[in-house]
Design a protein around this motif. Sequence first.
Motif, mmCIF file in Angstrom:
data_model
loop_
_atom_site.group_PDB
_atom_site.id
_atom_site.type_symbol
_atom_site.label_atom_id
_atom_site.label_comp_id
_atom_site.label_asym_id
_atom_site.label_seq_id
_atom_site.Cartn_x
_atom_site.Cartn_y
_atom_site.Cartn_z
ATOM 1 N N ALA A 23 1.183 -1.084 0.086
ATOM 2 C CA ALA A 23 -0.265 0.099 -0.322
ATOM 3 C C ALA A 23 0.800 0.836 -0.030
ATOM 4 C CB ALA A 23 -0.764 0.249 1.495
ATOM 5 N N PRO A 24 2.043 1.188 -1.050
ATOM 6 C CA PRO A 24 2.574 2.244 -0.843
ATOM 7 C C PRO A 24 1.900 4.064 -1.214
ATOM 8 C CG PRO A 24 2.681 1.431 -2.911
ATOM 9 C CD PRO A 24 2.533 0.340 -2.270
ATOM 10 N N CYS A 25 2.751 4.742 -0.408
ATOM 11 C CA CYS A 25 2.142 6.302 -0.565
ATOM 12 C C CYS A 25 2.935 7.203 -0.630
ATOM 13 C CB CYS A 25 0.781 6.530 -0.126
ATOM 14 S SG CYS A 25 1.208 6.707 1.514
ATOM 15 N N SER A 26 2.863 8.412 -0.846
ATOM 16 C CA SER A 26 3.839 9.282 -0.403
ATOM 17 C C SER A 26 3.638 10.685 1.196
ATOM 18 C CB SER A 26 4.202 10.553 -1.140
ATOM 19 O OG SER A 26 3.460 10.920 -2.116
ATOM 20 N N LEU A 27 4.229 11.041 1.472
ATOM 21 C CA LEU A 27 3.498 11.556 2.961
ATOM 22 C C LEU A 27 2.564 13.002 2.291
ATOM 23 C CD1 LEU A 27 4.072 12.825 5.294
ATOM 24 C CD2 LEU A 27 6.026 14.261 4.557
ATOM 25 N N ASP A 28 3.078 13.422 1.202
ATOM 26 C CA ASP A 28 2.159 13.985 0.397
ATOM 27 C C ASP A 28 1.146 14.285 0.262
ATOM 28 O OD1 ASP A 28 4.673 16.414 0.072
ATOM 29 O OD2 ASP A 28 5.441 15.536 -2.129
ATOM 30 N N ASP A 29 1.010 12.684 -0.043
ATOM 31 C CA ASP A 29 -0.581 12.235 -0.676
ATOM 32 C C ASP A 29 -1.442 11.950 1.080
ATOM 33 O OD1 ASP A 29 -0.084 11.244 -3.237
ATOM 34 O OD2 ASP A 29 0.528 9.476 -2.325
ATOM 35 N N LEU A 30 -0.976 11.908 2.070
ATOM 36 C CA LEU A 30 -0.964 11.805 3.492
ATOM 37 C C LEU A 30 -1.488 13.645 3.958
ATOM 38 C CD1 LEU A 30 0.481 8.844 5.119
ATOM 39 C CD2 LEU A 30 -1.470 9.348 3.810
ATOM 40 N N LEU A 31 -0.626 14.425 3.847
ATOM 41 C CA LEU A 31 -1.015 15.955 3.497
ATOM 42 C C LEU A 31 -1.657 15.994 3.177
ATOM 43 C CD1 LEU A 31 3.182 16.982 3.572
ATOM 44 C CD2 LEU A 31 1.688 16.083 5.766
ATOM 45 N N ALA A 32 -2.043 15.699 1.698
ATOM 46 C CA ALA A 32 -2.615 16.380 0.855
ATOM 47 C C ALA A 32 -4.323 16.393 1.969
ATOM 48 C CB ALA A 32 -3.323 15.956 -0.506
ATOM 49 N N LYS A 33 -4.526 14.445 2.093
ATOM 50 C CA LYS A 33 -5.800 14.882 2.346
ATOM 51 C C LYS A 33 -6.417 15.754 3.543
ATOM 52 C CE LYS A 33 -6.983 11.142 -0.096
ATOM 53 N NZ LYS A 33 -7.475 11.475 -1.350
ATOM 54 N N GLY A 34 -5.479 16.447 4.616
ATOM 55 C CA GLY A 34 -6.228 17.305 5.229
ATOM 56 C C GLY A 34 -6.706 16.683 6.692
ATOM 57 N N TYR A 35 -6.511 15.802 7.344
ATOM 58 C CA TYR A 35 -6.640 15.022 8.479
ATOM 59 C C TYR A 35 -5.818 16.024 8.834
ATOM 60 C CZ TYR A 35 -8.824 11.441 5.031
ATOM 61 O OH TYR A 35 -9.307 10.663 3.880
ATOM 62 N N ASP A 36 -5.869 15.300 10.876
ATOM 63 C CA ASP A 36 -5.597 15.708 11.852
ATOM 64 C C ASP A 36 -4.863 14.846 12.252
ATOM 65 O OD1 ASP A 36 -7.279 18.236 12.777
ATOM 66 O OD2 ASP A 36 -8.982 17.085 12.336
ATOM 67 N N TYR A 37 -5.177 13.411 12.048
ATOM 68 C CA TYR A 37 -4.396 12.382 12.789
ATOM 69 C C TYR A 37 -4.263 11.415 11.681
ATOM 70 C CZ TYR A 37 -1.934 9.422 15.506
ATOM 71 O OH TYR A 37 -0.940 8.065 16.256
ATOM 72 N N TRP A 38 -3.270 10.912 11.034
ATOM 73 C CA TRP A 38 -3.362 9.719 10.662
ATOM 74 C C TRP A 38 -2.667 8.343 11.218
ATOM 75 C CZ3 TRP A 38 -4.965 7.835 6.053
ATOM 76 C CH2 TRP A 38 -4.861 8.881 4.717
ATOM 77 N N ALA A 39 -3.153 7.369 11.429
ATOM 78 C CA ALA A 39 -2.841 6.319 12.489
ATOM 79 C C ALA A 39 -2.745 4.952 11.656
ATOM 80 C CB ALA A 39 -3.986 5.695 12.881
ATOM 81 N N LEU A 40 -1.033 5.035 11.220
ATOM 82 C CA LEU A 40 -0.571 3.857 10.392
ATOM 83 C C LEU A 40 -0.231 2.629 10.862
ATOM 84 C CD1 LEU A 40 1.958 6.307 8.148
ATOM 85 C CD2 LEU A 40 -0.790 6.088 8.235
ATOM 86 N N GLY A 41 -0.287 1.704 10.456
ATOM 87 C CA GLY A 41 0.895 0.568 11.121
ATOM 88 C C GLY A 41 1.056 -0.117 9.747
ATOM 89 N N HIS A 42 1.960 -1.661 10.146
ATOM 90 C CA HIS A 42 2.853 -1.687 9.269
ATOM 91 C C HIS A 42 4.029 -1.813 8.766
ATOM 92 C CE1 HIS A 42 3.595 -4.763 5.673
ATOM 93 N NE2 HIS A 42 4.475 -3.461 5.075
ATOM 94 N N ILE A 43 4.528 -0.957 9.980
ATOM 95 C CA ILE A 43 6.127 -0.717 10.027
ATOM 96 C C ILE A 43 6.285 -0.780 11.615
ATOM 97 C CG2 ILE A 43 8.441 0.905 10.655
ATOM 98 C CD1 ILE A 43 6.962 -0.098 7.447
ATOM 99 N N HIS A 44 7.491 -1.410 12.113
ATOM 100 C CA HIS A 44 7.625 -2.335 13.653
ATOM 101 C C HIS A 44 8.713 -1.518 13.916
ATOM 102 C CE1 HIS A 44 5.684 -6.252 12.650
ATOM 103 N NE2 HIS A 44 5.233 -5.875 11.942
ATOM 104 N N LYS A 45 8.600 -0.647 13.707
ATOM 105 C CA LYS A 45 9.691 1.062 14.410
ATOM 106 C C LYS A 45 8.627 1.818 14.966
ATOM 107 C CE LYS A 45 13.867 2.749 15.193
ATOM 108 N NZ LYS A 45 15.696 2.860 14.273
ATOM 109 N N ARG A 46 8.337 2.743 16.157
ATOM 110 C CA ARG A 46 7.744 3.367 16.161
ATOM 111 C C ARG A 46 8.704 4.638 15.524
ATOM 112 N NH1 ARG A 46 4.563 6.675 18.733
ATOM 113 N NH2 ARG A 46 4.471 8.434 19.685
ATOM 114 N N GLU A 47 7.405 5.694 14.453
ATOM 115 C CA GLU A 47 8.202 6.720 14.044
ATOM 116 C C GLU A 47 7.599 7.776 13.666
ATOM 117 O OE1 GLU A 47 9.697 7.402 9.488
ATOM 118 O OE2 GLU A 47 9.570 5.552 9.985
ATOM 119 N N GLU A 48 7.620 9.102 14.578
ATOM 120 C CA GLU A 48 6.584 9.640 14.262
ATOM 121 C C GLU A 48 7.104 11.439 12.794
ATOM 122 O OE1 GLU A 48 7.308 12.674 17.811
ATOM 123 O OE2 GLU A 48 6.056 11.014 18.756
#
Length: 422
Positions: free
Chosen positions: A175-200
Amino acid sequence: MFTFLHAADIHLDSPLRGLEAYADAPVEQLRQATRRAFDNLIDLAIEERVAFVLLAGDLYDGDWKDYNTGLFFINRVSRLRKANIRVFMVSGNHDAASQITKALQLPDNVHLFSTKQPGTVTIEALGVALHGQGYHARGLVENIARNFPQPLPHYLNIGLLHTSLTGRQGHEPYAPCSLDDLLAKGYDYWALGHIHKREEVADSPWIVFPGNIQGRHIHETGAKGATLVRVEEGRIAAVEHRELDVLRWSLCQVDLTNCATKDLAIEAIRQGMESEEGRADGRPLALRLQLTGESPVHAELHRDAVPLTEEFRSLAVGLGEIWLEKVEFATRRPVALSGDPMGLGPETPLADLVQAVDRFAFQPGSIKEQIPEIAEMLNKLPPELLHEGGLIGDDSSEWAASLREEVKEMLIAKLLGQGGGR
């Protein structure tokens, strides 16, 4: 004001790998670790009186057919139901392969987003709009984030997505996507999964991988847990990591450059183990010991690798709840073997043999061709374990190169030991 809890990559009943062969390994803790970590998640949600819990994919661990895993999940989220806590979840790549996912009836406090298209659920009392879509197949390579709906005005908009973003080491590019794809949605929070190391990934808006809640092998080291989010006046006010793991994995690197004797090396190793134990916050520790540096005791370490490994394992157990997963003898010789190694004489057969081994390069393919059992073992390992931390099952990998070097150094150490005693 309210709070919610964001977790991902639970991998219920996934086995913890690396300690199974040892008689003193914490077998029961290994078997129950992911369940106990999930219990900690449930306890945290109830203690913090969260409004809802978000599970961003990979609740299960592949094509498990043991329905007890699913029944355990239903039992635990029923505790949340009694506390009036709702659960919103999307399926990930492992869930898509799970027979359990398709057969169990979920409690009415659990909402599983569709795998066919993005959906939206609103919580009117809180002014929250949740948007999400799960995986219809394990190897999802489409950018499903682009199809997520526009944010609802006057709501706190949260996206729930299992994704690799633009790629992360050790994880399949699902399910690849870019940071810009997420920012473009204008959401207040993106709750992601799949990467097992914590990352903000970002904080305006917040885009967070909480990591998995329990490390399962040596490539998942450090504190594991979930993200607690506080909302005030319709805005994200605070994002906080909460530890949930019950057994911790650690890579303990000890530089033996300044250790002139084996006793000094053992003392340095003991101090390194103690330091790692202090960072485990009272949890049992599964530890890989990596010995490095241009060490005066390099030859002795490689020559006596087997008995020393047992000595280090005893040292670990003596320090507390520490189990030695592996010892990597990665020290180097202080000087190159050239001319007259160890005073053997420049033209002696033993000197020639030592130098020949030092120059020898194992050919790609030789390990699996000469030792078929290794190829068979690699073929049985799950893909995610092979890919994490460079454990690719080919002879060009870091793993294979390290093995070839370790074999070479052991041969040289044995030869020099024989030469010194002739």
